[in-house]
Design an enzyme around this catalytic site. Structure first.
Site, PDB file in Angstrom:
ATOM      1  N   ASN A  55     -19.528 -31.521 -16.653  1.00 48.55           N
ATOM      2  CA  ASN A  55     -19.416 -30.066 -16.533  1.00 48.55           C
ATOM      3  C   ASN A  55     -19.394 -29.552 -15.097  1.00 48.55           C
ATOM      4  O   ASN A  55     -19.675 -28.394 -14.837  1.00 48.55           O
ATOM      5  CB  ASN A  55     -20.473 -29.362 -17.384  1.00 48.55           C
TER       6      ASN A  55
ATOM      7  N   HIS B 138     -24.025 -27.924 -11.192  1.00 53.04           N
ATOM      8  CA  HIS B 138     -25.401 -27.590 -11.584  1.00 53.04           C
ATOM      9  C   HIS B 138     -25.809 -26.338 -10.831  1.00 53.04           C
ATOM     10  O   HIS B 138     -25.498 -26.192  -9.644  1.00 53.04           O
ATOM     11  CB  HIS B 138     -26.358 -28.730 -11.208  1.00 53.04           C
TER      12      HIS B 138
ATOM     13  N   THR C  24     -23.638 -24.113 -20.010  1.00 53.55           N
ATOM     14  CA  THR C  24     -23.781 -25.558 -19.802  1.00 53.55           C
ATOM     15  C   THR C  24     -22.700 -26.331 -20.547  1.00 53.55           C
ATOM     16  O   THR C  24     -22.113 -27.269 -20.011  1.00 53.55           O
ATOM     17  CB  THR C  24     -25.181 -26.022 -20.260  1.00 53.55           C
TER      18      THR C  24
ATOM     19  N   PHE D  91     -30.416 -37.912 -23.509  1.00 56.49           N
ATOM     20  CA  PHE D  91     -29.282 -38.032 -22.585  1.00 56.49           C
ATOM     21  C   PHE D  91     -29.703 -38.273 -21.133  1.00 56.49           C
ATOM     22  O   PHE D  91     -28.854 -38.387 -20.250  1.00 56.49           O
ATOM     23  CB  PHE D  91     -28.398 -36.775 -22.655  1.00 56.49           C
TER      24      PHE D  91
ATOM     25  N   ARG E 220     -25.393 -18.290 -12.173  1.00 53.98           N
ATOM     26  CA  ARG E 220     -25.245 -18.878 -13.513  1.00 53.98           C
ATOM     27  C   ARG E 220     -24.048 -18.263 -14.248  1.00 53.98           C
ATOM     28  O   ARG E 220     -23.356 -18.948 -14.993  1.00 53.98           O
ATOM     29  CB  ARG E 220     -26.522 -18.683 -14.331  1.00 53.98           C
TER      30      ARG E 220
ATOM     31  N   ARG F   6     -17.020 -23.534 -15.156  1.00 54.45           N
ATOM     32  CA  ARG F   6     -16.924 -24.479 -16.274  1.00 54.45           C
ATOM     33  C   ARG F   6     -15.845 -24.070 -17.271  1.00 54.45           C
ATOM     34  O   ARG F   6     -15.185 -24.925 -17.858  1.00 54.45           O
ATOM     35  CB  ARG F   6     -18.274 -24.620 -16.963  1.00 54.45           C
TER      36      ARG F   6
END
Length: 149
Positions: free
Chosen positions: A113, A116, A92, A58, A86, A103
């Site tokens: 999404n 980062h 993710t 990807f 996080r 998210r």
């Protein structure tokens, strides 16, 4: 120096008008914004940022996505900011993100999404050095004693 992390609002997050909401979540948690840039990312820079993923199938699509529009690059500082950041962001894959996470609330597809976040202190330091060679802003909030013991 307190722990720092690198957070980037990806092109879909910028296009969807989520910048203020995302910044607000980190500020309300009690973290300090120490650097912010609104930039269009060049392909070579995106490839350098995601170099650790270059062997993944990807990779090319990820680079194309990151250079498709402006991003907001940020340095956030605070106690356990990498781990907590996080958690604020969520998994993710948005389908695995809890409601209440960025998210979980704002993303559906893994390829869009929204955000980062550094996954470890070491990667945060590396990403901050890449995106902010000039370093972080040097300031302390007057609210510090109301957030930290």
């Amino acid at each position: 120096m307190a722990e720092q992390t690198f957070i980037m609002i990806k092109p879909d997050g910028v296009q969807r008008g989520l910048v203020g909401e995302i910044i607000s979540r980190f500020e309300k948690k009690g973290f300090y914004l120490k650097g912010l840039k609104f930039v269009n990312v060049e392909r070579a820079f995106a490839e350098k940022h995601y170099a650790d993923l270059s062997a993944k199938p990807f990779f090319s699509g990820l680079v194309d996505y990151i250079i498709s529009g402006p991003v907001v690059a940020m340095i956030w500082e605070g106690k356990n900011v990498v781990t907590t950041g996080r958690k604020i962001i969520g998994a993710t894959n948005p389908a695995q993100s809890e409601p209440g996470t960025i998210r979980g609330d704002f993303a559906i597809d893994i390829g869009r999404n929204v955000i980062h976040g550094s996954d470890a202190v070491e990667s945060a330091n590396k990403e901050i050095a890449l995106w902010f060679p000039e370093g972080a802003a040097n300031w302390e909030s007057s609210l510090h004693s109301w957030i930290y013991e």
